[in-house]
Design an enzyme around this catalytic site. Structure first.
Site, PDB file in Angstrom:
ATOM      1  N   HIS A  81      10.199  30.290 -32.633  1.00  0.00           N
ATOM      2  CA  HIS A  81      11.609  29.981 -32.851  1.00  0.00           C
ATOM      3  C   HIS A  81      12.250  30.988 -33.789  1.00  0.00           C
ATOM      4  O   HIS A  81      11.562  31.659 -34.577  1.00  0.00           O
ATOM      5  CB  HIS A  81      11.773  28.575 -33.450  1.00  0.00           C
ATOM      6  CG  HIS A  81      11.416  27.472 -32.523  1.00  0.00           C
ATOM      7  ND1 HIS A  81      12.202  27.103 -31.457  1.00  0.00           N
ATOM      8  CD2 HIS A  81      10.326  26.650 -32.499  1.00  0.00           C
ATOM      9  CE1 HIS A  81      11.624  26.096 -30.818  1.00  0.00           C
ATOM     10  NE2 HIS A  81      10.484  25.810 -31.428  1.00  0.00           N
ATOM     11  N   HIS A  87       9.390  20.968 -32.747  1.00  0.00           N
ATOM     12  CA  HIS A  87       8.459  20.665 -33.836  1.00  0.00           C
ATOM     13  C   HIS A  87       9.214  20.310 -35.118  1.00  0.00           C
ATOM     14  O   HIS A  87       8.898  19.319 -35.783  1.00  0.00           O
ATOM     15  CB  HIS A  87       7.551  21.872 -34.107  1.00  0.00           C
ATOM     16  CG  HIS A  87       6.412  22.003 -33.159  1.00  0.00           C
ATOM     17  ND1 HIS A  87       6.589  22.204 -31.805  1.00  0.00           N
ATOM     18  CD2 HIS A  87       5.060  21.966 -33.357  1.00  0.00           C
ATOM     19  CE1 HIS A  87       5.400  22.283 -31.211  1.00  0.00           C
ATOM     20  NE2 HIS A  87       4.466  22.148 -32.132  1.00  0.00           N
TER      21      HIS A  87
END
Length: 238
Positions: free
Chosen positions: A206, A156
């Protein structure tokens, strides 16, 4: 005295002038591009070294991930999901396609080539890096989001850095040529990228280093694509 100095160092002075000149295919575009590439590679390499050696960055990763998870609320989670959608594959693919159609309609072939190289090859690069490092994502007993793919670097964040960074450069060089508009376009792009990266950490998708590594890799690849196209385009001009 000054004339003797210029005669003695005429070749180095001419070399520096050529590298800093906006004209010429080996001028300012290539100089700035190479500088960004070198700095981006140094940043990415430093992050990778910390991951491999277990330096304090890894400890910060886990502590930050735990802190966000412990302080998560329903409202912030919904906001984070909206922000993270702006860096998703579905959104960026659609936005890139619409941007490509616009450039095709405008017959901006050079910009279209930069877009295709940046987003198309950038996606492949992210997948390759993920499989090279095989880094697992954060693990929680009650995760806000669950993903099975590898975490480093963040897809992303890398996609967002590539697309919004490129969009800012398009606007700055094509539409917003005045400095006041450029001072608005680039900070807005950077803010959006940072928010998307932060949303990935908050959602537990993440670690901080995943996001930082994605930004570094994206900056390098964006600089490579932009510099290469601009350099060859300048070379083809008389």
């Amino acid at each position: 005295m000054r004339s003797d100095f210029r005669r003695r160092f005429a070749r180095p002075i001419r070399f520096l002038q050529d590298r800093l000149s906006p004209q010429g295919y080996l001028g300012l575009h290539l100089t700035v591009g190479m500088l960004i590439i070198v700095l981006g590679c140094w940043w990415f390499g430093g992050i990778v070294e910390d991951l491999l050696t277990g330096d304090p960055l890894v400890v910060v990763d886990q502590r930050l991930a735990d802190w966000f998870h412990q302080h998560a609320t329903g409202t912030i989670t919904e906001i984070a999901k909206v922000i993270t959608f702006l860096g998703s594959v579905a959104f960026l693919s659609s936005a890139s396609f619409l941007c490509a159609l616009f450039l095709l309609w405008r017959k901006s072939w050079r910009a279209l080539l930069v877009l295709v190289l940046t987003m198309g090859a950038g996606t492949v690069l992210n997948i390759v890096l993920k499989h090279i490092f095989h880094r697992q994502r954060p693990i929680f007993e009650d995760p806000l989001t669950t993903l099975s793919s590898f975490g480093f670097p963040s897809g992303h964040t890398m996609g967002a850095t590539l697309f919004y960074g490129l969009l800012a450069m398009f606007l700055a060089t094509g539409v917003a040529r005045e400095w006041r508009w450029r001072m608005f376009v680039f900070p807005l792009s950077i803010l959006l990228i940072l928010l998307i990266g932060l949303s990935r950490i908050y959602l537990g998708a993440h670690y901080l280093s995943d996001v930082m590594g994605a930004m570094a890799a994206a900056i390098v690849w964006l600089a490579v694509c932009w510099t290469a196209v601009e350099t060859f385009a300048g070379r083809s001009r008389p």
